[in-house]
Every structure is written in structure tokens, then in C-alpha cells.
Scaffold this motif. Sequence first.
Motif, PDB file in Angstrom:
ATOM      1  N   ARG A 201      -7.964 -27.688  20.535  1.00 49.82           N
ATOM      2  CA  ARG A 201      -8.602 -27.814  21.848  1.00 49.82           C
ATOM      3  C   ARG A 201      -7.545 -28.055  22.922  1.00 49.82           C
ATOM      4  O   ARG A 201      -7.613 -27.530  24.021  1.00 49.82           O
ATOM      5  CB  ARG A 201      -9.596 -28.982  21.857  1.00 49.82           C
ATOM      6  CG  ARG A 201     -10.780 -28.843  20.930  1.00 49.82           C
ATOM      7  CD  ARG A 201     -11.607 -27.609  21.204  1.00 49.82           C
ATOM      8  NE  ARG A 201     -12.055 -27.500  22.584  1.00 49.82           N
ATOM      9  CZ  ARG A 201     -13.142 -28.050  23.083  1.00 49.82           C
ATOM     10  NH1 ARG A 201     -13.947 -28.716  22.308  1.00 49.82           N
ATOM     11  NH2 ARG A 201     -13.462 -27.918  24.346  1.00 49.82           N
ATOM     12  N   ASP A 202      -6.550 -28.877  22.541  1.00 51.88           N
ATOM     13  CA  ASP A 202      -5.470 -29.196  23.465  1.00 51.88           C
ATOM     14  C   ASP A 202      -4.697 -27.933  23.839  1.00 51.88           C
ATOM     15  O   ASP A 202      -4.204 -27.806  24.956  1.00 51.88           O
ATOM     16  CB  ASP A 202      -4.537 -30.209  22.809  1.00 51.88           C
ATOM     17  CG  ASP A 202      -3.516 -30.759  23.772  1.00 51.88           C
ATOM     18  OD1 ASP A 202      -3.935 -31.387  24.751  1.00 51.88           O
ATOM     19  OD2 ASP A 202      -2.312 -30.534  23.559  1.00 51.88           O
ATOM     20  N   TYR A 204      -5.780 -25.046  24.407  1.00 50.06           N
ATOM     21  CA  TYR A 204      -6.607 -24.117  25.163  1.00 50.06           C
ATOM     22  C   TYR A 204      -7.614 -23.334  24.332  1.00 50.06           C
ATOM     23  O   TYR A 204      -8.180 -22.357  24.813  1.00 50.06           O
ATOM     24  CB  TYR A 204      -5.737 -23.146  25.989  1.00 50.06           C
ATOM     25  CG  TYR A 204      -4.678 -23.867  26.771  1.00 50.06           C
ATOM     26  CD1 TYR A 204      -5.034 -24.642  27.871  1.00 50.06           C
ATOM     27  CD2 TYR A 204      -3.362 -23.827  26.385  1.00 50.06           C
ATOM     28  CE1 TYR A 204      -4.076 -25.340  28.571  1.00 50.06           C
ATOM     29  CE2 TYR A 204      -2.396 -24.533  27.085  1.00 50.06           C
ATOM     30  CZ  TYR A 204      -2.758 -25.284  28.176  1.00 50.06           C
ATOM     31  OH  TYR A 204      -1.819 -25.989  28.863  1.00 50.06           O
ATOM     32  N   ALA A 205      -7.835 -23.732  23.078  1.00 55.55           N
ATOM     33  CA  ALA A 205      -8.854 -23.043  22.285  1.00 55.55           C
ATOM     34  C   ALA A 205     -10.215 -23.622  22.643  1.00 55.55           C
ATOM     35  O   ALA A 205     -10.377 -24.833  22.738  1.00 55.55           O
ATOM     36  CB  ALA A 205      -8.589 -23.220  20.793  1.00 55.55           C
TER      37      ALA A 205
ATOM     38  N   PRO B  75     -13.096 -30.284  29.725  1.00 54.72           N
ATOM     39  CA  PRO B  75     -12.735 -30.400  28.314  1.00 54.72           C
ATOM     40  C   PRO B  75     -11.233 -30.183  28.138  1.00 54.72           C
ATOM     41  O   PRO B  75     -10.585 -29.632  29.031  1.00 54.72           O
ATOM     42  CB  PRO B  75     -13.549 -29.281  27.651  1.00 54.72           C
ATOM     43  CG  PRO B  75     -13.773 -28.286  28.727  1.00 54.72           C
ATOM     44  CD  PRO B  75     -13.862 -29.066  30.005  1.00 54.72           C
ATOM     45  N   PRO B  76     -10.676 -30.591  26.988  1.00 59.22           N
ATOM     46  CA  PRO B  76      -9.215 -30.513  26.811  1.00 59.22           C
ATOM     47  C   PRO B  76      -8.657 -29.125  27.051  1.00 59.22           C
ATOM     48  O   PRO B  76      -7.557 -28.991  27.583  1.00 59.22           O
ATOM     49  CB  PRO B  76      -9.010 -30.923  25.348  1.00 59.22           C
ATOM     50  CG  PRO B  76     -10.255 -31.605  24.936  1.00 59.22           C
ATOM     51  CD  PRO B  76     -11.357 -31.140  25.823  1.00 59.22           C
ATOM     52  N   ASN B  77      -9.424 -28.083  26.674  1.00 59.04           N
ATOM     53  CA  ASN B  77      -8.858 -26.735  26.764  1.00 59.04           C
ATOM     54  C   ASN B  77      -8.794 -26.210  28.186  1.00 59.04           C
ATOM     55  O   ASN B  77      -8.209 -25.173  28.428  1.00 59.04           O
ATOM     56  CB  ASN B  77      -9.631 -25.755  25.864  1.00 59.04           C
ATOM     57  CG  ASN B  77     -11.128 -25.819  26.084  1.00 59.04           C
ATOM     58  OD1 ASN B  77     -11.695 -26.895  26.258  1.00 59.04           O
ATOM     59  ND2 ASN B  77     -11.768 -24.682  26.093  1.00 59.04           N
ATOM     60  N   ARG B  79      -7.571 -28.218  30.673  1.00 60.31           N
ATOM     61  CA  ARG B  79      -6.615 -29.054  31.409  1.00 60.31           C
ATOM     62  C   ARG B  79      -5.200 -28.510  31.207  1.00 60.31           C
ATOM     63  O   ARG B  79      -4.836 -28.186  30.081  1.00 60.31           O
ATOM     64  CB  ARG B  79      -6.661 -30.488  30.894  1.00 60.31           C
ATOM     65  CG  ARG B  79      -8.038 -31.095  31.011  1.00 60.31           C
ATOM     66  CD  ARG B  79      -8.024 -32.536  30.539  1.00 60.31           C
ATOM     67  NE  ARG B  79      -9.364 -33.090  30.627  1.00 60.31           N
ATOM     68  CZ  ARG B  79      -9.642 -34.373  30.731  1.00 60.31           C
ATOM     69  NH1 ARG B  79      -8.671 -35.259  30.726  1.00 60.31           N
ATOM     70  NH2 ARG B  79     -10.881 -34.793  30.808  1.00 60.31           N
ATOM     71  N   PRO B  80      -4.418 -28.439  32.258  1.00 59.84           N
ATOM     72  CA  PRO B  80      -3.032 -27.948  32.111  1.00 59.84           C
ATOM     73  C   PRO B  80      -2.130 -29.039  31.539  1.00 59.84           C
ATOM     74  O   PRO B  80      -1.101 -29.388  32.112  1.00 59.84           O
ATOM     75  CB  PRO B  80      -2.652 -27.576  33.540  1.00 59.84           C
ATOM     76  CG  PRO B  80      -3.457 -28.514  34.389  1.00 59.84           C
ATOM     77  CD  PRO B  80      -4.730 -28.786  33.652  1.00 59.84           C
ATOM     78  N   VAL B  81      -2.570 -29.584  30.420  1.00 65.82           N
ATOM     79  CA  VAL B  81      -1.915 -30.736  29.817  1.00 65.82           C
ATOM     80  C   VAL B  81      -1.803 -30.444  28.328  1.00 65.82           C
ATOM     81  O   VAL B  81      -2.757 -29.964  27.732  1.00 65.82           O
ATOM     82  CB  VAL B  81      -2.805 -31.996  30.027  1.00 65.82           C
ATOM     83  CG1 VAL B  81      -2.312 -33.146  29.195  1.00 65.82           C
ATOM     84  CG2 VAL B  81      -2.879 -32.368  31.492  1.00 65.82           C
ATOM     85  N   ASN B  82      -0.634 -30.669  27.739  1.00 64.46           N
ATOM     86  CA  ASN B  82      -0.502 -30.484  26.297  1.00 64.46           C
ATOM     87  C   ASN B  82       0.009 -31.755  25.648  1.00 64.46           C
ATOM     88  O   ASN B  82       0.603 -32.604  26.299  1.00 64.46           O
ATOM     89  CB  ASN B  82       0.427 -29.307  25.973  1.00 64.46           C
ATOM     90  CG  ASN B  82      -0.230 -27.975  26.287  1.00 64.46           C
ATOM     91  OD1 ASN B  82       0.345 -27.133  26.952  1.00 64.46           O
ATOM     92  ND2 ASN B  82      -1.451 -27.810  25.837  1.00 64.46           N
TER      93      ASN B  82
END
Lengths: 298, 367
Positions: A201-202, A204-205, B75-77, B79-82
Motif C-alpha cells: 500500500r505504501d 502505491y498499490a 490512504p497510504p497509496n 500519499r507521496p510518502v514512502n
Amino acid sequence: MTESRFINFALPPWLSAGPAMAVLLFFLAAPLCIVAAYSLMEADPHGGVRAAFSSEAYVRFLFERDWDGNLALDGSYAAIFARSFLLAAAATALCLLAAFPAAYCIAGQPPERRGLLLLLITIPFWANLLVRTYCWVLILRDSGLANTWLSALGVIASPLPLMYTDGAILAGLAYSYLPFMALPIYAALEKTDWRLMEAARDLYAGWWQTLFRIAVPLARGGIAAGCIMVFIPSLGAFIAPDLLGGGRKLMIGSLIQLQFSSSRNWPFGSAAAFVLLAAVLLVLWLWLRRGGAQKAQW
Amino acid sequence: MGGAALIEIRGVRKSFAGQARALDGVSLTVRENEFFTLLGPSGCGKTTLLRIVAGFERPDSGEVLLAGKDICPLPPNLRPVNTVFQNYALFPHLTVLENVAFGLEMRGAKREDAKTQARQMLETTMLGEFGARLPSQLSGGQQQRVALARALACKPRVLLLDEPLSALDLKLRRTMRAELKRVQRETQITFIFVTHDQEEALAMSDRVAVMNEGRVRQIGEPAEIYDAPGDRFVAGFIGETNFLPGEITGCENGFLRVLLGGGATVAVAAGNGEKSGAVTVAIRPERAALHSPADTAANAENIVTGEVRDIVYLGGTTRYDVVLPDGAALSVSESNESGGGNYAARFARGEKVCASLPRDSLRALER
């Protein structure tokens, strides 16, 4: 590691494996030998077998013997086989569709809630299969729950013919074996690190991409086990086809059961059972050979 | 460091069912292009805060602004954050190259383009030869670098690092520390780094937020945190500190006069802390100095007397544990400058000593 785990007992391997071998011998090998022997004997018209060699049972499987004793090719039993394979495959697919999201959701719950949800999935198993299948009759028959509700809602004017169809058999099969699919998939997902889903998810999925790119591949072992555990009993099932299919269109399980009961042709029943076993082993072998190559990468 | 604010966290609260409050009104600002560290003991809420910024948790109240926009509903996907996860969370069924390409592909790059970019990323992180391997075939340090490459491949506005070095052995951790710092400088990406290791925090950060029990206790540059701790928790958590109980008796020339338990009065730099009443005077072991009672006449200010109870030789330094008259313990650390194998402790166990406590190094903190 093939070493025995009972390192303190200096028993030779064949002896320490004794109990397991005994179980396999008495409950697997011996019955199979009996069935194999029966399939090669002559039928006794009153049931049972006569101790005389005959390959008639296997011949009958593909050919029909006319009054003159000539053999003619007969595809009706092969058709029952094909139908059974298709229905079992469809039931397996249906189970997979229903069980994977369920197992995925349960595995994503906090640990204390998972136990309860798993219990709920297995509860139907505590009731007898016959009773559970009969419940589907109550749901699907003309005056059953499904038709009553649908007509009460005004969706249909006259009852839909739901009973005695392939769809009814399918529903019964999928319902009966759903836990066999859900549990191994859950076991596989439960072992995987849930942070992998977060990582996806992190990166971008979306929800579906996470499911198909990460969760499904990681649960592949559980999915394979579940498919085998649903497909094989579905193939040999006879309660659902008899009750829900009306026994008019046979499945292999019903065919075999019939030979041992009303048809009193034990050799043919045994032969059909053996052909089924061979077919299942062939399918499994083909599948494992394909899947084995993929697994070796891990 | 005077960059513009990139992330603003405002009054964030979060509690989990059946547990004490994980975050109790946290507010802080992370600037553009900054190496910002959340430091605190386990359970202080730092990881929860990081997960809120990443989007894995939603705050009960408060907001998180990224470049002025509230990102909490995303949601996490989106956000321009990893994130670099603690145990890396590399996908075990994908090769190193596929792992690094995953984020690019999910963001819509064509599979081939994603792979090309991922390959370049691996080249620059010296992982080029490992592209075809599975994560399980790499060492811990290599996995760590893959996790970093995977997170950086998408060029996020903010990179979150959740104790990324804690699974490595000490030597590798030191190397990776320098590498992380270098990567941050070169990519100019804002890093938010979570750790419980104060040495890591001091060595790498532009600014540090010290957290405890769901609250931020102090935010500042490493030297500020170390030399001017704002409260007793920060002073005790970062490095070693002596705490001497005392009473404020007055104030002159900008210095507080504090009567210590043993009867000595010391001058203490007036910080932003206490002005009167009972305090704790804090001093770092290396800032105090020991003398024999004979040669202290010239330097009579801020002297306490005591007895050496224990001497611990630590290689580069020697630590003297001194007991003051009121029973308070004072550790003094001296660096061992003479080499040549002729080391001898300056004082013996049981010897009476004087310790001078420079007034700029003393801090008066609440008890």
C-alpha cells in the motif's frame, strides 16, 4: 533432514516408523487391494463378487456389449466422468472465490478475534453432511426460502426451477467443502508478515493490486492445498448430487455408490473407483509437475 | 536549518482499544530537506506517529499537513510518502529488481520503464549484481539497502524510516548510518527517522524530537538536546547524566544559586527552567573535573567534595564514581590521554576528592 526425530531411541528407521506404516497398511493399502481385487472379479447377481477372474468391469466402462456379445463404444460413463470433473472444478473455483476474501479478512483481524471467526467458519462442520445438504433442499425447492423471498420481493412471478439442476449441485458442493478451502488459505496468510501488505500500500498499490500482486502469490501454497482438498471430495461426492441433482444426472460418486447398493455390481463399482483414483492421481501429478518448477525458485 | 515547513503535525491524539493513550497531543513541524529524528524509548508513540504519517493509522483527532494539505483522509497509496520498514518487508516472492520496480509500476509506469529505472537505482546503490536474486538470498545489510532503494525509487516527498538499522550488527549499523546520511544529503529528500538509539539520533539528525509517553518532550538540534536538555527525562534518556538534588536560594548575574544536599552552594546557568524551590541539578560526567583537595584553592567556585567509591577503566576514558556527603552519586569521566601502556588512575578508591562543576555545564531541572 531425513534423520529420525527420536534420536534417543536407537531404533532402526523401519521400526520407529512402524505405527505409521501399520496405519497406512490397514487403512489405505489393504482396502485398496480389496477394491482392486473386486474390480477384477465377476459380479454376483445377489450382490458381492464371485471368485473368478474377469476384466468385464473395465471393459464395460467404455464399451457396451450387445445381445450377440459384440462390443460397441459407449461414451455414457465417460460423459459422467467429464461432467463430474467439470462440476468439481466449478465447485473448487466457487470455493476459492468465496474463501479467499474470507480468509484474507480473518488473517487481517487482530489475533484475539481470529479464533472466533475461524470457529464460525468451522461450525457448520459439526452438523451431519446429509442434514446440511438437506437444508439446501429447503432453500432451493419451489416452495423454499429462495423462491418465497424472491416472489415476496416481486422479483419473480412463478417459482424458479432451482432444484435438480447443476447449479443446485454446485451450490451444495461449494457449501459443503468451503472450510477445506478457507482453512489452508488462512493458514498460509496468517504466516505471512502483514507488513508486506502495508509495504505494498505504501508503494502505491491499491487494494486489488495488493491482493493480486502480494497476498495471492504469498498464499499460493494454501490455495493449492485448498483446491486439492475441495476438488477431490467434490469429485467423489454423492450426497449433494443425489439430493440436489435428483439423481437423474449422475456424478461419479453416485455411480459408484449405486453399484454397491441397488445395482449390485460390485466389480463395476470397484473398477469405476479405480479409474477415478487413476484420473485424480494423473491430474495431481500434472499439476505438481507444473507447480513444482515454480516453487523451486523460492 | 531554516527550510520551509513540509510536514506539520498538529495536536495528534491516538489511542488503541484497551491501552493507554499512544499519542497525547503531538505537534511538531518537519522542514523541507531535513533529517528529522523521532527519538524515544519503546512504547513512547514514535512508531505510531510514523504510521499515522504513512497512512497505516488514522489519528483520533488532530491533523497532519503535507505541504499545507491535510493528508489524514488519504490512504497510504495516495500519499507521496514512502517507508523503510523495520524488518524491511521486502516481497519474498519477487526478485530484488521487481521489488524496487514495484512502486514505480503501481504508480503507472510501464513494466519495462519501471524495470529500467529500478535497474539504474540498483546501480547507484551498488546493488546492480543482485537484481535477479530473491531477498532471502541477500545478507541483512544488502536487504536493508534494497529496502532503501525500493522506497527511494519513487522519489517521495518524505521518506519514513522505522528503526531501519536495529536488525543490523553494530559495525554494519555504523556504516549504514553514514550511508543514510549521505543518501539524504544527495537526494535532498526529507527524512523522518524513528529510533530508540540516542547515538544514532545525535549522529545523523538535523533536528531531534525526544518523545516519552505519547508526548514530545523536546525538539532541537542534537547539541541542544544533549547540552541543554529541557527536562529530567530528556537529560536522563540522552547520554549519561548526574542528577544532584538541591534547592534554589537566589539568583545573581544571570546565574541561579543552588544549595546542594551536601551543603555546597553552586552557581547554575539559568535556563528556561525553574526559578525557585526544589530542583535537580544535572551535569554530564565528562563536563565535571576531579582535583585533589590540595590544589583547589585557586578555583574555589562550584566545588563539591566527595570520596571515590569506584574506578572503571573504559579504554578511552576512565570513570570515577564519587559519593557526595549527602549520599548523592556523581560520575566523572576523564579521557585517558597518555598512551604507551603506562596508565595509572589519578585517584585511588576511598580517596577524598574535589569535583569542580563548571556553571555553564550545569542545568537546573524540575525534580
